[in-house]
Scaffold this active site. Structure first.
Site, mmCIF file in Angstrom:
data_model
loop_
_atom_site.group_PDB
_atom_site.id
_atom_site.type_symbol
_atom_site.label_atom_id
_atom_site.label_comp_id
_atom_site.label_asym_id
_atom_site.label_seq_id
_atom_site.Cartn_x
_atom_site.Cartn_y
_atom_site.Cartn_z
ATOM 1 N N TYR B 96 -0.054 16.300 24.720
ATOM 2 C CA TYR B 96 0.538 17.237 25.677
ATOM 3 C C TYR B 96 -0.290 18.515 25.808
ATOM 4 C CZ TYR B 96 4.842 14.527 26.175
ATOM 5 O OH TYR B 96 5.752 13.552 26.482
ATOM 6 N N GLU B 186 8.905 -1.686 -1.972
ATOM 7 C CA GLU B 186 8.847 -1.783 -0.505
ATOM 8 C C GLU B 186 10.015 -1.087 0.187
ATOM 9 O OE1 GLU B 186 7.905 -5.756 0.767
ATOM 10 O OE2 GLU B 186 8.667 -5.454 2.789
ATOM 11 N N ASP B 238 8.352 -7.459 -1.501
ATOM 12 C CA ASP B 238 9.033 -8.729 -1.306
ATOM 13 C C ASP B 238 8.041 -9.881 -1.409
ATOM 14 O OD1 ASP B 238 11.413 -7.453 -0.926
ATOM 15 O OD2 ASP B 238 11.321 -7.494 1.260
#
Lengths: 350, 350
Positions: B96, B186, B238
């Site tokens: 911006y 995680e 995991d």
């Protein structure tokens, strides 16, 4: 009675209704308030969605319902253990824990539904039962001191990213503060901008970084600072239907969680985000509304939570100009502008 | 030379090459190392991806390149201001801000690309230039004291959700610590489990909650504690290809960020997450591998980062059993099991 004792009393109440039924030689059944759309009502006085008075029966006399009742009672029993030991489990862990039961869940959707059944039946939030979502809440920066167990934390001295609202926010005690208000912003980008520009000092405010849709813990925090510390809460989001609605869910709750909105909604919080009028008045860099934005704005226009004049006008105006703008777009005028010029003007106008 | 002075020297160097060209009456041009796939090489000694030595020229003598050079110099100039005033801007704000230039960007993708050009040309991370991502890093819990400006923060006294790694983590000083290692998990669900079960005490460890794919700030933090404090780092994710790869990106960096892996990769970090062997040995609740999981595992098997025996065996085994499991699935054996039984056994085996 504190929240823990209240929760334990509720859990015992559930167990007792079943024991009473057995002792009276009637078939045990549990009354579960209905969460169907037709039972979700917008309460004009409370200014949030509540459940109506329809309910269903879960009876051990109905073969199809036996497993559900057993799961509900097993979960309630597990939660009793959590509350008594002051532990928590994620709703994911809850699902896996059931693998050790004879009535385990087929999927997490199933265990989540039973969790909601418990919430609605007992009239308390699952967090009070020790069942937590995966995600943490918002970040808070500014001069408030809270006590979590025996640790005192000042949110102006917790690093640049501030204090993280944990899912167990209800166990936290507000010790002291030196602020006049709370300003919540949608993005962590804007949060860091406000910290860097010392907005906490300029506006005597806490800064809350929502990280998009506010987590339940964030909504509890905002409700608590509003009601316990009597601090006005301003929500400063992007100027698009999604930013509007992130604010509105904080203010008036969601329909889906009608049964816990009394714990989550902060009806006195105010939207102070980017409006269609701001887009015009500040000549902001914009993006054109997409079809899905237009659709969503039209939905909001019909939603009872948006029925006042302010919202009706702003929604109409945004549809007319066909444009949306993010809060960070103020940096077109320099990084400081949003804090030095825009926010003071908005606060004045409130 | 500290990182700030180093960055300023790099920025001045860029400006000087252009001024030199002008003074020598040659057409100014900037050498930009190539980020094309053919120039990304896995370095066996460094144990992460690096850029090869191919590069392109951005010349003011080429009409198509004039705007890009001008944007690059404008951005470098803006960043110089950030570094000098010790401010930062998000990459969204950067986009911006360019609205005030004569060579503004058409989209944020465009400004992000020029940001990467600057990173690769100067050989430093954009964070050093003051350009920050939107998102914060991981949560840290345990006995480490850090200093951020004049504030000292102990990550065991920052609340249940710990200390949040901010994008400006390189400005932070490590003051003191009393831990032997770092265990990163995680999910925030597992983070809270470890805090509740006092894993920080049992294993003399910092607990880091990655929140999925590790943010760049998190990777910087892990690299810094590993290299500056000589703490071993274990990553416990995991048991599925996505968990494996979240760990691997921390260990060996990503190909896409080959030009900054020297600042981001922690080659000595170790994977201590759920393996196919764990799934079998602990008889964990599993989900069947989806097609996309199988595809991803086959990709990983061919990836140079996974070429050692451990990974080749585990990938093969997972494909053979056709199952994956989450770390939270250990709660089948009770909430405490993962900390009381699984982690000690894994740590012993490392």
């Amino acid at each position: 009675m504190n929240r823990r004792d209240f929760t334990l009393a509720k859990l015992k109440g559930l167990g007792n209704t079943i024991i009473d039924d057995v002792e009276k030689n009637t078939v045990p059944a549990v009354k579960v308030p209905s969460r169907g759309t037709s039972n979700i009502v917008y309460d004009q006085d409370k200014r949030y969605y509540v459940l109506g008075d329809r309910y269903g029966q879960r009876s051990l006399g109905n073969v199809k319902q036996i497993k559900k009742v057993a799961q509900m009672v097993s979960m309630a029993n597990f939660c009793k253990g959590l509350v008594e030991t002051q532990k928590t489990a994620t709703i994911r862990e809850m699902y896996y824990v059931s693998e050790g039961w004879d009535v385990d869940f087929g999927s997490q959707d199933e265990s989540n539904l039973i969790g909601e059944d418990l919430e609605v039946t007992l009239g308390i939030a699952r967090e009070d039962l020790g069942l937590m979502p995966e995600e943490d809440g918002a970040s808070v920066y500014g001069n408030i001191t809270i006590k979590d167990d025996d640790v005192e934390i000042n949110a102006a001295k917790s690093g640049k990213s501030g204090y993280s609202i944990s899912p167990t926010i209800d166990d936290v005690e507000f010790v002291d503060h030196d602020v006049q208000r709370v300003i919540a912003v949608e993005t962590m980008g804007m949060f860091h901008r406000m910290v860097q520009e010392k907005a906490y000092k300029k506006f005597d405010t806490l800064i809350v970084g929502l990280k998009g849709q506010a987590a339940r813990a964030t909504r509890r925090f905002l409700k608590r600072v509003n009601e316990e510390l009597h601090l006005p809460v301003y929500i400063c989001n992007d100027g698009d239907p999604w930013g509007f609605h992130i604010a509105m869910v904080i203010i008036s709750g969601s329909a889906k969680l009608a049964h816990v909105n009394h714990d989550l909604a902060t009806p006195d919080a105010k939207f102070m985000g980017v409006t269609a009028s701001d887009i015009i008045n500040y000549d902001l860099p914009t993006d054109p509304l997409k079809d899905i934005d237009v659709l969503r704005l039209k939905e909001l226009a019909k939603d009872p939570r948006y029925k006042n004049e302010f919202w009706q006008n702003e929604i109409k105006k945004m549809l007319k100009i066909g444009k949306k703008a993010e809060q960070q777009s103020f940096s077109k005028y320099g990084l400081e502008y949003v804090v030095d010029t825009y926010f003071p003007e908005k606060l004045d106008s409130m």
